[in-house]
Design an enzyme around this catalytic site. Sequence first.
Site, PDB file in Angstrom:
ATOM      1  N   LYS A  13       0.832  -1.210   0.000  1.00  0.00           N
ATOM      2  CA  LYS A  13       0.000   0.000   0.000  1.00  0.00           C
ATOM      3  C   LYS A  13       0.870   1.266   0.000  1.00  0.00           C
ATOM      4  CE  LYS A  13      -2.118  -0.989   3.866  1.00  0.00           C
ATOM      5  NZ  LYS A  13      -1.550  -2.298   4.256  1.00  0.00           N
ATOM      6  N   ARG A  88      -9.367   0.778   9.204  1.00  0.00           N
ATOM      7  CA  ARG A  88      -8.885  -0.568   9.507  1.00  0.00           C
ATOM      8  C   ARG A  88      -9.937  -1.432  10.176  1.00  0.00           C
ATOM      9  NH1 ARG A  88      -3.292   0.229   9.356  1.00  0.00           N
ATOM     10  NH2 ARG A  88      -2.033  -1.641   9.706  1.00  0.00           N
ATOM     11  N   ARG A 136      11.477  -1.872  11.709  1.00  0.00           N
ATOM     12  CA  ARG A 136      10.368  -1.323  12.483  1.00  0.00           C
ATOM     13  C   ARG A 136      10.139  -2.210  13.689  1.00  0.00           C
ATOM     14  NH1 ARG A 136       5.478  -0.417   8.348  1.00  0.00           N
ATOM     15  NH2 ARG A 136       4.405  -1.363  10.101  1.00  0.00           N
TER      16      ARG A 136
HETATM   17  P1  ADP Z   1       1.163  -2.418   8.185  1.00  0.00           P
HETATM   18  O1  ADP Z   1       2.485  -2.556   7.499  1.00  0.00           O
HETATM   19  O2  ADP Z   1       0.927  -3.479   9.225  1.00  0.00           O
HETATM   20  O3  ADP Z   1       0.020  -2.264   7.258  1.00  0.00           O
HETATM   21  P2  ADP Z   1       0.895   0.331   9.196  1.00  0.00           P
HETATM   22  O4  ADP Z   1       2.123   1.111   9.005  1.00  0.00           O
HETATM   23  O5  ADP Z   1      -0.284   0.684   8.371  1.00  0.00           O
HETATM   24  O6  ADP Z   1       1.297  -1.185   9.079  1.00  0.00           O
HETATM   25  O7  ADP Z   1       0.437   0.390  10.732  1.00  0.00           O
HETATM   26  C1  ADP Z   1       1.304  -0.032  11.769  1.00  0.00           C
HETATM   27  C2  ADP Z   1       0.541  -0.091  13.089  1.00  0.00           C
HETATM   28  O8  ADP Z   1      -0.017   1.209  13.400  1.00  0.00           O
HETATM   29  C3  ADP Z   1      -0.663  -1.031  13.110  1.00  0.00           C
HETATM   30  O9  ADP Z   1      -0.299  -2.371  13.382  1.00  0.00           O
HETATM   31  C4  ADP Z   1      -1.496  -0.399  14.233  1.00  0.00           C
HETATM   32  O10 ADP Z   1      -1.002  -0.707  15.496  1.00  0.00           O
HETATM   33  C5  ADP Z   1      -1.291   1.086  14.011  1.00  0.00           C
HETATM   34  N1  ADP Z   1      -2.324   1.661  13.107  1.00  0.00           N
HETATM   35  C6  ADP Z   1      -2.110   2.214  11.877  1.00  0.00           C
HETATM   36  N2  ADP Z   1      -3.258   2.643  11.329  1.00  0.00           N
HETATM   37  C7  ADP Z   1      -4.239   2.330  12.222  1.00  0.00           C
HETATM   38  C8  ADP Z   1      -5.646   2.474  12.236  1.00  0.00           C
HETATM   39  N3  ADP Z   1      -6.317   3.024  11.192  1.00  0.00           N
HETATM   40  N4  ADP Z   1      -6.333   2.043  13.321  1.00  0.00           N
HETATM   41  C9  ADP Z   1      -5.700   1.499  14.372  1.00  0.00           C
HETATM   42  N5  ADP Z   1      -4.369   1.301  14.418  1.00  0.00           N
HETATM   43  C10 ADP Z   1      -3.638   1.720  13.365  1.00  0.00           C
END
Ligand code: ADP
Length: 194
Positions: A13, A88, A136
Amino acid sequence: MNVILLGPPGAGKGTQAKLLEQQRGLKQLSTGDMLRAAIAEGTALGRKVEAIIARGDLVPDDVVVGIIAERIRAKDCAKGFILDGFPRNVAQAEALDAMLSELGLKLDAVIELGVDENILIGRIEKRASETAGGPRADDNAEALKKRLAVYNEQTAPVAAYYRSRGVLRTVDGMADVETVNRQIGQVLDRARAA
Ligand code: ADP
């Protein structure tokens, strides 16, 4: 145009959102990036969410809904935005609908990157080993498994939510970056023409 990219962790994404920023002048809004920035800066928000993110859980809805509510009305989103990592869960999708209708905005497309979970795990392990400044905090096997489980439980229903509204389009996320980008471009061109 206002677009949502949906897909499990490691689906690409962020990579695709960055390409669309350059190609279409849309603004990438990645809740994951924003939360990580808050952690890096040591803000109150960052301290609140750090442990939650490290274990692969979702942060509370009000936190991310608040962030997105502020960002989508900012000047840099005038040409539109690409939501990456939000919504999400279905509650976040409903909150987004309410915000959009309040602002008189609409979603042009919700694009799901279809992926094979086994290949994803390999991708994320690779990302963890290559990231400058160390991986990360949530790119480890344990947290990844948790993030995939959370995705299947909470985020997969978001795809169904948009499918039932007729705005969901699925693109093969396992193709190479350029091919995925081209397919997303075609979806957006069709949405614009519609
Ligand atoms: P991924 O590579 O898992 O898609 P992201 O960078 O989008 O990771 O998100 C990393 C973390 O940030 C998630 O695992 C969650 O803990 C938090 N997070 C990100 N966006 C949201 C959201 N919309 N609602 C709740 N938690 C979120």
